[in-house]
Design an enzyme around this catalytic site. Sequence first.
Site, short mmCIF file in Angstrom:
data_model
loop_
_atom_site.label_atom_id
_atom_site.label_comp_id
_atom_site.label_asym_id
_atom_site.label_seq_id
_atom_site.Cartn_x
_atom_site.Cartn_y
_atom_site.Cartn_z
N ASP A 13 -52.05 33.58 -37.82
CA ASP A 13 -52.38 34.08 -36.49
C ASP A 13 -51.33 35.10 -36.03
O ASP A 13 -51.67 36.12 -35.41
CB ASP A 13 -52.44 32.93 -35.48
CG ASP A 13 -53.54 31.93 -35.79
OD1 ASP A 13 -54.51 32.30 -36.49
OD2 ASP A 13 -53.43 30.77 -35.34
N SER A 53 -61.12 30.11 -30.95
CA SER A 53 -60.81 28.81 -30.36
C SER A 53 -59.60 28.86 -29.44
O SER A 53 -58.67 29.64 -29.62
CB SER A 53 -60.57 27.78 -31.46
OG SER A 53 -59.47 28.15 -32.28
N GLY A 85 -55.06 26.96 -30.99
CA GLY A 85 -56.33 27.67 -31.04
C GLY A 85 -56.07 29.07 -31.56
O GLY A 85 -55.14 29.75 -31.13
#
Length: 324
Positions: free
Chosen positions: A257, A8, A48
């Site tokens: 992330d 994303s 994202g």
Amino acid sequence: MRIAVTGSIATDHLMTFPGRFADQLVADQLHTVSLSFLVDNLDVRRGGVAANICFGMGLLGTKPILVGAAGADFDEYRAWLDRHGVETGSVRISEVLHTARFVCTTDADHNQIGSFYTGAMSEARLIELKSVADRVGGLDLVSIGADDPEAMLRHTEECRSRNIPFAADFSQQIARMDGEEIRILLDGATYLFSNEYEKGLIESKTGWSDEEILSKVGHRVTTLGARGVRIERAGEPVIEVGCPEEDTKADPTGVGDAFRAGFLSGLAWGVGLERAAQVGCMLATLVIETVGTQEYTLRRTHFMDRFTKAYGHEAAAEVQQHLA
């Protein structure tokens, strides 16, 4: 080593309401709710999972290839990523949809009301990895992160058919996936990423035991929050790496992330699994000390001083020669 990161690309619009949602709700009128909250603050942040991972890899100098879909409103975000070392030429731009967006209001009690608009993310299923590989001169690893579900399946099947090593990283999408989808996405992965809770959910939904999953993936990488990370391989000793000491804990958003960004960068450098995990944990620590997923900075001397303190001089010497 050329690493593509799919997933994303989104922006977060975060607002703060100084009152309490509960005070505005009428118990016998909940079936006809119509409310508008006057908010004090609006923070617009880049996010994202794929963009977050690529941002961290870019700071570490490993030139990741971002693969995903965004809208015509992506120009400013693209410029930001380009400036921070991310290769954005493989981002598909929708002609009709905006970039995915999360809009959330938080009240004084930290309750939240939020909405997620998928927007252009739905077009990620139209991206062919062969075109990406041809454009950049081949791919050595594709990290397949949370994205449009059909895109995740397409990228996984294409990696298998073209013999491109891939990492399975379901994260936010695991809640909506059934066991069959998860089995398809992880089977044959070189790396399987998850946190500790997701690890149990994967086993529950697939019906496969930990041992069975280890027989189907090369490496199982499980983040353990403040305890660091565990890396498992069938028939090999378990590798466990702890986290550096935090200066403060500002915001946990994007920590996973950041770990992936550091770990994948270590793989790109060619260091061992333990060292790659240490880089991931160090980068994750910088993120938890910062509000936002791409608001942190990486100063080489500061990074290496803290890395040395956490993991020793031998580990630091190996990493320092690669750090851009």
